[in-house]
Design an enzyme around this catalytic site. Structure first.
Site, mmCIF file in Angstrom:
data_model
loop_
_atom_site.group_PDB
_atom_site.id
_atom_site.type_symbol
_atom_site.label_atom_id
_atom_site.label_comp_id
_atom_site.label_asym_id
_atom_site.label_seq_id
_atom_site.Cartn_x
_atom_site.Cartn_y
_atom_site.Cartn_z
ATOM 1 N N LYS A 1 9.493 30.601 -13.262
ATOM 2 C CA LYS A 1 10.108 31.273 -12.125
ATOM 3 C C LYS A 1 10.706 30.226 -11.190
ATOM 4 O O LYS A 1 10.091 29.181 -10.932
ATOM 5 C CB LYS A 1 9.051 32.098 -11.385
ATOM 6 C CG LYS A 1 9.557 32.889 -10.192
ATOM 7 C CD LYS A 1 8.406 33.680 -9.573
ATOM 8 C CE LYS A 1 8.821 34.440 -8.336
ATOM 9 N NZ LYS A 1 7.696 35.194 -7.733
ATOM 10 N N SER B 1 8.797 39.610 -6.566
ATOM 11 C CA SER B 1 9.885 38.665 -6.655
ATOM 12 C C SER B 1 10.029 37.993 -8.028
ATOM 13 O O SER B 1 10.957 37.211 -8.245
ATOM 14 C CB SER B 1 9.689 37.573 -5.595
ATOM 15 O OG SER B 1 8.482 36.858 -5.812
ATOM 16 N N SER C 1 4.089 40.285 -6.343
ATOM 17 C CA SER C 1 5.252 39.792 -7.084
ATOM 18 C C SER C 1 5.035 39.569 -8.565
ATOM 19 O O SER C 1 5.990 39.306 -9.299
ATOM 20 C CB SER C 1 5.771 38.503 -6.443
ATOM 21 O OG SER C 1 6.302 38.772 -5.173
#
Length: 503
Positions: free
Chosen positions: A107, A183, A207
């Site tokens: 990520k 996210s 997230s």
């Protein structure tokens, strides 16, 4: 032939050769395993094929790259391509870890890989080249994972979708009109689209679990202190690191590979006897499950999400567990008074750190509009507010721990609503209802970031329109092994692995 013509001929020959290189590599990989066959395996199964010599790490990497190139134009899930770096690491030889040869994505938020950029989804960090590698990333590499790119995140993980001015909108493979959540939406979209079987994710308010729910994946948020944040961030109050995956056992084995303290770490989750992978294959004893219908925020809950939780409760009862409806013993005002200042302090620190690196002050043009507004408001927070918030978080954790003396696991919807359309929760909008939207989206999830407990989203429901809806289970602090046992049991009783996003 003139010198200019000769140069042109050479240049054209080189370009033509380069154009042929990738298709030839992809063709070689396709002969070893088709993309359809590739998608039938989880990460541990792929690693087993590598160990047995049935496929090579380079062939797996080329399959993943080919799939990424096919879906990324429509999904916008991968924002930094590290293909050549990955090819070089494979050529140099990989550690004999449990995931040796398996493609992997990081990520693009808070994950450092030396020599690569970590933008945190922000224009303010667009050229932030890392001069070190995060401890957890080193452990990924020692486990044999092949990192070939980074996935999209909204600015600083500041919204439950994955949209940014820097990279644009990331879309859900199940329906391109909808968000994959956030996210960690880039990672979830890539896994759901069949680029790879598991990918790195982080969770500071939901997230990991939110995108897992939106994309029909399994997402485990570990206990606070289970996975290291260093070497430059030795602890984090709210955020934890792990992954989204298609199978429960992949998530369990990855946590086995990366958990445990690093030098200097003082917040350490209690160790277990055995491995998470072993627990994932072992059904739990009868559990006392508390079912929560109203989130701490008192946000309204969509009927599809209530239906998902109710169906999961019935399944748990069929499996021999006892389910009882309960209410959370928390005042929403107390919760927000604790949660808000801690997140605000993290935002100020992130911006201030970059200001020091660049030697200049942040401007409104550096940040998304809503992040800029939050930053301006957060700068006026006091040390007294932060201290009170930290004390408040401890009080909330104690209240939930007392509640769980009578309940092994807490069950609820993961989200208060199914995936929303792209743009609804963008940070780039003057939307007065924005904060209400965000609070509603993370209504159930952010409680367990405050308490530090492990919690997981399990893909057990799809709407009539074909959108995934996850169900969340939270365990006592340090008891990921109980959740993995339950998850493995649910996976056997209501399989989801072969449910693929279209395309």
């Amino acid at each position: 032939m003139s010198t200019i013509d000769r140069r042109t001929l050479i240049r054209n020959t080189v370009v033509a050769a380069a154009a042929l290189a990738t298709p030839l590599a992809a063709m070689s990989a396709a002969q070893a395993m088709s993309a359809t066959e590739y998608r039938k395996h989880d990460a541990l199964a792929l690693a087993k094929l590598v160990r047995s010599g049935q496929i090579t790490p380079r062939e797996l990497l080329e399959i993943a790259i080919a799939r990424a190139e096919a879906v990324n134009p429509s999904l916008n899930c991968i924002v930094e391509k590290l293909y050549e770096r990955a090819r070089e690491s494979v050529a140099a030889g990989l550690p004999a870890g449990p995931f040796a040869g398996v493609p992997f994505l990081l990520k693009d938020l808070g994950m450092a890989l030396a020599g690569t950029v970590t933008t945190n989804g922000s224009r303010f960090y667009r050229d932030a080249v890392m001069d070190y590698t995060s401890t957890v990333v080193e452990r990924y590499q020692k486990a044999g994972l092949v990192i070939f790119g980074k996935t999209a995140s909204p600015e600083f993980g500041g919204t439950p979708c994955t949209e940014s001015i820097l990279f644009g909108d990331t879309r859900n493979p199940w329906n391109l009109k909808y968000t994959p959540g956030g996210s960690s939406g880039g990672s979830a979209a890539a896994v759901a689209a069949g680029v790879l079987p598991l990918a790195n994710a982080t969770d500071g308010g939901g997230s990991i679990r939110i995108p897992a729910s939106c994309c029909g994946l399994f997402g485990m948020k570990p206990s606070r202190g289970r996975v290291p944040h260093g070497p430059k961030e030795l602890s984090s109050t709210m955020s934890v690191i792990h992954a989204v995956s298609r199978s429960v056992r992949d998530s369990a084995a990855l946590l086995d590979a990366v958990c445990g303290p690093e030098p200097g770490q003082t917040l350490i989750a209690p160790a277990i006897v055995g491995s998470y992978l072993e627990f994932a294959g072992r059904a739990p004893a009868a559990l006392r499950i508390g079912m929560i219908g109203t989130p701490v925020t008192h946000s309204p809950v969509d009927p599809e999400c209530r239906k998902a939780a109710a169906n999961a409760a019935r399944l748990c009862e069929q499996l021999g567990h006892h389910v009882e409806e309960i209410e959370l013993p928390l005042d929403p005002r107390v919760f927000f008074a604790a949660y808000g200042p801690i997140m605000a302090a993290g935002l100020v620190e992130r911006v201030s750190s970059r200001e020091r690196e660049l030697g200049r002050t942040v401007t409104e043009n550096d940040l998304e509009p809503i992040i800029w507004q939050r930053y301006q408001a957060a700068r006026s927070n006091t040390a007294e507010q932060l201290h009170a918030a930290l004390v408040g978080v401890e009080s909330i954790a104690r209240d939930i721990a007392l509640l769980q003396q009578n309940h092994d696991v807490l069950l609820s919807p993961t989200l208060a609503a199914p995936p929303v359309q792209v743009g609804r929760m963008s940070l780039n909008q003057p939307n007065e209802s924005y904060e209400k939207e965000v609070i509603s989206a993370s209504a159930f999830t952010m409680l367990y970031n405050a308490t530090g407990q492990p919690a997981m989203s399990v893909p057990l429901h799809w709407t009539p329109e074909g959108l995934p809806v996850g169900v969340m289970f939270a365990g006592r602090y340090g008891e990921e092994h109980v959740l993995f046992q339950l998850a493995g049991q649910l996976e056997q009783a209501s399989p989801w692995f072969d449910k693929h996003a279209p395309g």
